[in-house]
Design a protein around this motif. Structure first.
Motif, mmCIF file in Angstrom:
data_model
loop_
_atom_site.group_PDB
_atom_site.id
_atom_site.type_symbol
_atom_site.label_atom_id
_atom_site.label_comp_id
_atom_site.label_asym_id
_atom_site.label_seq_id
_atom_site.Cartn_x
_atom_site.Cartn_y
_atom_site.Cartn_z
ATOM 1 N N UNK A 269 0.802 -1.222 0.000
ATOM 2 C CA UNK A 269 0.000 0.000 0.000
ATOM 3 C C UNK A 269 0.834 1.270 0.000
ATOM 4 N N UNK A 270 2.149 1.161 -0.183
ATOM 5 C CA UNK A 270 2.962 2.379 -0.195
ATOM 6 C C UNK A 270 2.710 3.164 -1.473
ATOM 7 N N UNK A 271 2.517 4.459 -1.319
ATOM 8 C CA UNK A 271 2.335 5.315 -2.485
ATOM 9 C C UNK A 271 3.655 5.496 -3.215
ATOM 10 N N UNK A 272 3.589 5.496 -4.538
ATOM 11 C CA UNK A 272 4.797 5.659 -5.334
ATOM 12 C C UNK A 272 5.201 7.131 -5.376
ATOM 13 N N UNK A 273 6.407 7.365 -5.894
ATOM 14 C CA UNK A 273 6.892 8.746 -5.999
ATOM 15 C C UNK A 273 6.031 9.550 -6.962
ATOM 16 N N UNK A 274 5.528 8.903 -8.017
ATOM 17 C CA UNK A 274 4.656 9.601 -8.961
ATOM 18 C C UNK A 274 3.340 10.022 -8.328
ATOM 19 N N UNK A 275 2.777 9.160 -7.481
ATOM 20 C CA UNK A 275 1.530 9.511 -6.812
ATOM 21 C C UNK A 275 1.726 10.651 -5.824
ATOM 22 N N UNK A 276 2.817 10.631 -5.080
ATOM 23 C CA UNK A 276 3.106 11.729 -4.161
ATOM 24 C C UNK A 276 3.341 13.035 -4.921
ATOM 25 N N UNK A 277 3.984 12.944 -6.088
ATOM 26 C CA UNK A 277 4.187 14.140 -6.912
ATOM 27 C C UNK A 277 2.857 14.687 -7.410
ATOM 28 N N UNK A 278 1.936 13.805 -7.805
ATOM 29 C CA UNK A 278 0.625 14.258 -8.277
ATOM 30 C C UNK A 278 -0.151 14.961 -7.165
ATOM 31 N N UNK A 279 -0.025 14.464 -5.937
ATOM 32 C CA UNK A 279 -0.700 15.114 -4.809
ATOM 33 C C UNK A 279 -0.117 16.503 -4.570
#
Length: 246
Positions: free
Chosen positions: A151-161
């Motif tokens: 369930x860890x968010x990827x770097x791309x998902x954190x960047x989108x947030x």
């Protein structure tokens, strides 16, 4: 019971940051009971296997991952709900009533009166579009896209947030643009009058004129502002969906 408590971590974390559910006016027992009820639905719809040991390092890491996903789901919607507060700051400052603050029932902090009114209006539109049900559905789907243990968010998902955080300022500016532009023109006219006729007491004229023009502009611009608030709600829900179904 351990499986239910493990599932409630993600659901409860999402409700802490999410609008409507995360309001300070919602009692804590109601949030816990709602998280438990949705947790039962999650266990019935998805095969969730909790960690074997309760007090273990891997268990604490898995709980932290679940909390991170839940906080991300609620935080994305909270970003969209910050747009009316920004618009209220802009409109209130232009009207000369930036000092008119009230206690926001959503956060429990002081906020501009106009921003609080727009925030309540956005919340009602969010409920009318069944946004709270869509949020619950996104939480249920998140267990398929981001199952426990992965369930860890990827770097791309954190960047989108992080990039979506700029949408709050953009939406707030566009929401305040009709009223703010009219008040800007009025302030320019008053400024030119003060330069051409310094003997006039424009302070006694400018504030009532700004208030009257602001109220009239708000009344005229409410339909367009309501339509754009619907766009804000849909953008927040779409971003939540992209975060879950990426």
């Amino acid at each position: 019971m351990w499986a239910l408590l493990f599932v409630m971590v993600r659901v409860g974390a999402a409700f802490v940051f999410a609008p409507v559910f995360g309001n300070v006016s919602v009692p804590l027992p109601v949030r816990v009971a709602l998280s438990g009820a949705i947790g039962v639905l999650v266990l019935g719809a998805n095969p969730v296997t909790p960690p074997a040991q309760v007090f273990a390092l891997a268990t604490f890491v898995a709980v932290a991952a679940e909390a991170l996903v839940g906080l991300a789901l609620g935080f994305v919607l909270q970003i969209a709900f910050a747009a009316p507060l920004i618009a209220g700051e802009i409109i209130g400052g232009s009207m000369g009533i930036g000092f008119a603050n009230m206690i926001d029932p959503n956060s429990g902090r002081s906020s501009p009166a106009i921003g609080q009114f727009l925030s309540i209006l956005l919340t009602l539109l969010f409920l009318s579009l069944d946004g709270h049900l869509v949020l619950v559905d996104m939480v249920l789907r998140s267990y398929r896209a981001l199952p426990p243990g992965a369930a860890w968010l990827t770097a791309g998902q954190l960047r989108d947030i992080a990039l979506f955080g700029g949408y709050a300022f953009l939406a707030g500016l566009l929401l305040a643009l009709p009223v703010g532009f009219l008040l800007l023109c009025l302030n320019l006219v008053l400024g030119m009058l003060s330069r051409s006729a310094p003997a006039l007491n424009l302070f006694a004229i400018g504030l009532p004129a700004s208030l009257a023009a602001g109220v009239v502009a708000l009344a005229i611009a409410f339909p367009a502002m309501g339509d754009f608030m619907l766009v804000i709600v849909r953008e927040g829900l779409d971003m939540t969906q992209r975060l879950v179904l990426r």
